[in-house]
Design a protein around this motif. Structure first.
Motif, PDB file in Angstrom:
ATOM      1  N   ASN A 260       0.809  -1.225   0.000  1.00 39.11           N
ATOM      2  CA  ASN A 260       0.000   0.000   0.000  1.00 39.11           C
ATOM      3  C   ASN A 260       0.841   1.272   0.000  1.00 39.11           C
ATOM      4  N   ILE A 261       2.144   1.122  -0.073  1.00 44.54           N
ATOM      5  CA  ILE A 261       3.004   2.312  -0.071  1.00 44.54           C
ATOM      6  C   ILE A 261       2.698   3.203  -1.270  1.00 44.54           C
ATOM      7  N   THR A 262       2.701   2.623  -2.454  1.00 43.58           N
ATOM      8  CA  THR A 262       2.529   3.424  -3.669  1.00 43.58           C
ATOM      9  C   THR A 262       1.184   4.137  -3.702  1.00 43.58           C
ATOM     10  N   VAL A 263       0.112   3.427  -3.358  1.00 42.67           N
ATOM     11  CA  VAL A 263      -1.221   4.038  -3.443  1.00 42.67           C
ATOM     12  C   VAL A 263      -1.420   5.118  -2.387  1.00 42.67           C
ATOM     13  N   SER A 264      -0.579   5.124  -1.357  1.00 39.68           N
ATOM     14  CA  SER A 264      -0.742   6.117  -0.294  1.00 39.68           C
ATOM     15  C   SER A 264      -0.217   7.497  -0.674  1.00 39.68           C
ATOM     16  N   PHE A 265       0.638   7.553  -1.685  1.00 37.86           N
ATOM     17  CA  PHE A 265       1.320   8.816  -1.990  1.00 37.86           C
ATOM     18  C   PHE A 265       0.356   9.932  -2.377  1.00 37.86           C
ATOM     19  N   LYS A 266      -0.753   9.570  -2.985  1.00 34.70           N
ATOM     20  CA  LYS A 266      -1.715  10.598  -3.426  1.00 34.70           C
ATOM     21  C   LYS A 266      -2.305  11.366  -2.261  1.00 34.70           C
ATOM     22  N   ASP A 267      -2.208  10.813  -1.065  1.00 34.08           N
ATOM     23  CA  ASP A 267      -2.735  11.496   0.121  1.00 34.08           C
ATOM     24  C   ASP A 267      -1.797  12.582   0.635  1.00 34.08           C
ATOM     25  N   PHE A 268      -0.556  12.616   0.114  1.00 34.94           N
ATOM     26  CA  PHE A 268       0.462  13.490   0.694  1.00 34.94           C
ATOM     27  C   PHE A 268       1.020  14.525  -0.286  1.00 34.94           C
ATOM     28  N   GLY A 269       0.511  14.562  -1.497  1.00 43.95           N
ATOM     29  CA  GLY A 269       0.971  15.561  -2.448  1.00 43.95           C
ATOM     30  C   GLY A 269       0.262  15.431  -3.778  1.00 43.95           C
ATOM     31  N   ASP A 270       0.211  16.532  -4.521  1.00 45.32           N
ATOM     32  CA  ASP A 270      -0.483  16.529  -5.815  1.00 45.32           C
ATOM     33  C   ASP A 270       0.320  15.812  -6.893  1.00 45.32           C
ATOM     34  N   LYS A 271       1.639  15.764  -6.717  1.00 45.35           N
ATOM     35  CA  LYS A 271       2.510  15.173  -7.734  1.00 45.35           C
ATOM     36  C   LYS A 271       3.314  14.036  -7.118  1.00 45.35           C
ATOM     37  N   ASN A 272       3.486  12.970  -7.907  1.00 47.32           N
ATOM     38  CA  ASN A 272       4.292  11.826  -7.491  1.00 47.32           C
ATOM     39  C   ASN A 272       5.207  11.430  -8.646  1.00 47.32           C
ATOM     40  N   LEU A 273       6.478  11.687  -8.487  1.00 48.75           N
ATOM     41  CA  LEU A 273       7.462  11.282  -9.484  1.00 48.75           C
ATOM     42  C   LEU A 273       7.996   9.907  -9.102  1.00 48.75           C
ATOM     43  N   LYS A 274       7.919   8.965 -10.033  1.00 45.40           N
ATOM     44  CA  LYS A 274       8.327   7.588  -9.767  1.00 45.40           C
ATOM     45  C   LYS A 274       9.601   7.266 -10.542  1.00 45.40           C
ATOM     46  N   TYR A 275      10.594   6.763  -9.837  1.00 42.78           N
ATOM     47  CA  TYR A 275      11.838   6.328 -10.469  1.00 42.78           C
ATOM     48  C   TYR A 275      12.134   4.904 -10.026  1.00 42.78           C
ATOM     49  N   ASP A 276      12.222   4.027 -11.000  1.00 43.34           N
ATOM     50  CA  ASP A 276      12.491   2.610 -10.778  1.00 43.34           C
ATOM     51  C   ASP A 276      13.933   2.357 -11.205  1.00 43.34           C
ATOM     52  N   VAL A 277      14.835   2.263 -10.239  1.00 47.17           N
ATOM     53  CA  VAL A 277      16.255   2.216 -10.568  1.00 47.17           C
ATOM     54  C   VAL A 277      16.911   0.987  -9.947  1.00 47.17           C
ATOM     55  N   SER A 278      18.070   0.653 -10.470  1.00 44.31           N
ATOM     56  CA  SER A 278      18.825  -0.492  -9.981  1.00 44.31           C
ATOM     57  C   SER A 278      20.249  -0.035  -9.703  1.00 44.31           C
ATOM     58  N   LEU A 279      20.771  -0.431  -8.557  1.00 54.04           N
ATOM     59  CA  LEU A 279      22.123  -0.013  -8.194  1.00 54.04           C
ATOM     60  C   LEU A 279      22.681  -0.940  -7.128  1.00 54.04           C
ATOM     61  N   GLY A 280      23.975  -0.789  -6.857  1.00 55.52           N
ATOM     62  CA  GLY A 280      24.610  -1.623  -5.850  1.00 55.52           C
ATOM     63  C   GLY A 280      23.967  -1.463  -4.492  1.00 55.52           C
ATOM     64  N   THR A 281      23.919  -2.549  -3.735  1.00 58.58           N
ATOM     65  CA  THR A 281      23.203  -2.542  -2.461  1.00 58.58           C
ATOM     66  C   THR A 281      23.771  -1.521  -1.482  1.00 58.58           C
ATOM     67  N   LYS A 282      25.091  -1.342  -1.458  1.00 57.24           N
ATOM     68  CA  LYS A 282      25.698  -0.412  -0.507  1.00 57.24           C
ATOM     69  C   LYS A 282      25.276   1.032  -0.784  1.00 57.24           C
ATOM     70  N   GLU A 283      24.958   1.334  -2.052  1.00 59.37           N
ATOM     71  CA  GLU A 283      24.562   2.697  -2.429  1.00 59.37           C
ATOM     72  C   GLU A 283      23.052   2.855  -2.529  1.00 59.37           C
ATOM     73  N   PHE A 284      22.336   1.803  -2.153  1.00 58.40           N
ATOM     74  CA  PHE A 284      20.884   1.739  -2.314  1.00 58.40           C
ATOM     75  C   PHE A 284      20.199   2.948  -1.689  1.00 58.40           C
ATOM     76  N   TYR A 285      20.442   3.200  -0.411  1.00 58.30           N
ATOM     77  CA  TYR A 285      19.716   4.295   0.242  1.00 58.30           C
ATOM     78  C   TYR A 285      20.409   5.643   0.088  1.00 58.30           C
TER      79      TYR A 285
END
Length: 394
Positions: A260-285
Motif C-alpha cells: 500500500n506504499i505506492t497508493v498512499s502517496f496521493k494522500d500526501f501531495g499533488d505530484k508523485n514522481l516515480k523512479y524505478d532504478v537499480s544499483l549496488g546494495t551499498k549505495e541503495f539508500y
C-alpha cells in the motif's frame, strides 16, 4: 497488456491504433510433471496463478497489479516483482512464445523444453521489447512448484547499515527458503499505514528502516524453526523490533504495509514522481538521501519528500518524490540519471523504457548498444508501425 505500465509504453502518442489482447484468455495446457503452462497473451496474471495452484504450481512472478495485468504484457516488459529474488526474471522463465511481426509473419518460438541449445535464442529479443519488435500472442512459461509453507516477518532497524547486515544474516540463516527481501524507509511505512488506517505492526516502536522477509518451503515446522533462530540472532545484533505473522491473515497485513506504499502517496501531495532504478546494495539508500538533499537545496526544506522502498534483495529501488511544488522534474532530471551512471546503476530496473525514459536510455546503454537496438528495430519493423517512438527512436 493490461495497460498497467508506468513508463508510457502502452500510451499512444500520434494517432496509433491500439491493439487489445483482452479476449485472448485461453489457458491451453498446464503440465504439472514438466512444470510449464501454455497460454494466450491476454490471460490475467492472478487468473493464471489461480489455475496453476490447482495443479500444485505457481507463477514465477508476483506484482501488485496481478489482478489487472496480462501475461503478454508482463513478458513484453520483462516485469520483475517480489519473486525475482527466488525465481529470477522472465528472461529465465519464458520457455517459448509466439509473436506476430510487422509484416504479418507469425514467428513460432513455442518451445516447451527447459534445454534447447539450437542457435540464436530469438524469444529473448521479445522479452522486454515492449511490443516494439512484434506482438506477443502466446507464451510458454516455466512454473515452479507451489510451496506448502509460507512465513512472513517484518523487522525494524535504526540504520540502513543494520538493514544490510540483517539481510546478510537472513541469507546465511534461512538459505534456500528465502523468497522475498523487501525494504521500506520510515516515511514510506508511515504513509502506507496512514492511508490504510491499520495499526503499526511493530507496536510502539518506530524504527527508521524496515525489512520484510518472506520464506517459502515444504515444511512449516522446519521453516518456522529456522526463522525463529534467525530472528533471535538478529535481535541480538541490529534489529530493534520485529514480528512474525502467526497466520495468513497476519501475513496479509504485513504484506499490506509494503503493497500500500505506492497508493498512499496521493494522500500526501499533488505530484508523485516515480523512479524505478537499480544499483549496488551499498549505495541503495544513498540515492534517496542524495535526492532529498538536492530537493531541499533547490526548493527549500519540506517542499518535497523523497521516499525509498523496493526489492532490496536484488538491488531494485523505487525512489518516489511526493510534492505539490512545480518544476520538480527539472530539479531531478537529468541529475538522477547522471548520478546512477557514475555508480554503474540502471535507469530502469523492472518498469522498462517506454516513452518516458527513451531519451534517457543513453545513461544506461552505450552508443554502440543503442545503435544495435535501433538496427534490430529497423530489421523487424522497417516502417516503424509497432509501438512507434517507444524504447528507441528508430
Amino acid at each position: 497488456g493490461g495497460n498497467m505500465g508506468v513508463a508510457g509504453g502502452a500510451v499512444p502518442t500520434g494517432g496509433e491504433i491500439v491493439l487489445s489482447t483482452e479476449r485472448m484468455v485461453t489457458i491451453k495446457e498446464i503440465d504439472p510433471l514438466a512444470r510449464y503452462v501454455e497460454c494466450e497473451a491476454g490471460v490475467i496474471l492472478q487468473t493464471l496463478e489461480d489455475e496453476l495452484e490447482k495443479q500444485g504450481l505457481t507463477v514465477p512472478l508476483d506484482l501488485a497489479a496481478k489482478g489487472s495485468c496480462q501475461i503478454g504484457g508482463n513478458v513484453a516488459t520483462n516485469a520483475g516483482g517480489i519473486r525475482f529474488l527466488r525465481f529470477g526474471s522472465l528472461h529465465q522463465n519464458v520457455l517459448g512464445l509466439k509473436a506476430v511481426l510487422a509484416d504479418g509473419t507469425v514467428l513460432d518460438l513455442m518451445n516447451k523444453l527447459p534445454k534447447d541449445n539450437t542457435g540464436y535464442d530469438l524469444k529473448q529479443l521479445f522479452v522486454g521489447s515492449e511490443g516494439s519488435l512484434g506482438v506477443i500472442t502466446d507464451v510458454v512459461l516455466q512454473c515452479p512448484t507451489k510451496m506448502s509453507a509460507c512465513n512472513v516477518a517484518l523487522l525494524g532497524c535504526e540504520s540502513f547499515e543494520g538493514i544490510l547486515k540483517t539481510m546478510t544474516m537472513a541469507r546465511q540463516h534461512l538459505g534456500e527458503v528465502v523468497s522475498a527481501l523487501e525494504f521500506a524507509d520510515a516515511e514510506a511505512v508511515h504513509m502506507s499505514l496512514t492511508h490504510t488506517g491499520n495499526p503499526h505492526p511493530l507496536g510502539e516502536d518506530r524504527p527508521q528502516f524496515y525489512l520484510l522477509i518472506e520464506t517459502q518451503g515444504s515444511s512449516e515446522d522446519h521453516d518456522m524453526e529456522k526463522l525463529n533462530h534467525f530472528l533471535e540472532a538478529a535481535m541480538e545484533e541490529h534489529v530493534t523490533s520485529g514480528t512474525i505473522a502467526q497466520d495468513q491473515s497476519q501475513a496479509k497485513l504485513l504484506w499490506g504495509v509494503r503493497e500500500n506504499i505506492t497508493v498512499s502517496f496521493k494522500d500526501f501531495g499533488d505530484k508523485n514522481l516515480k523512479y524505478d532504478v537499480s544499483l549496488g546494495t551499498k549505495e541503495f539508500y544513498q540515492c534517496v538521501e542524495d535526492t532529498q538533499a538536492r530537493l531541499d537545496g533547490a526548493l527549500g526544506a519540506g517542499k518535497a519528500t523523497a521516499v525509498g522502498f523496493g526489492h532490496i534483495g536484488d538491488g531494485n529501488l523505487h525512489l518516489n518524490i511526493i510534492t505539490s511544488e512545480p518544476g520538480v522534474v527539472d530539479v531531478v532530471e537529468p541529475w538522477l540519471y547522471e548520478w546512477l551512471t557514475e555508480r554503474k546503476g540502471s535507469i530502469s530496473a523492472e518498469h522498462g523504457i517506454g516513452l518516458m525514459k527513451r531519451d534517457a536510455l543513453k545513461y544506461s546503454k552505450s552508443d554502440a548498444a543503442i545503435t544495435a537496438m535501433k538496427g534490430l528495430k529497423n530489421y523487424f519493423d522497417p516502417n516503424n508501425i509497432l509501438n512507434p517512438y517507444k524504447v528507441v527512436q528508430a
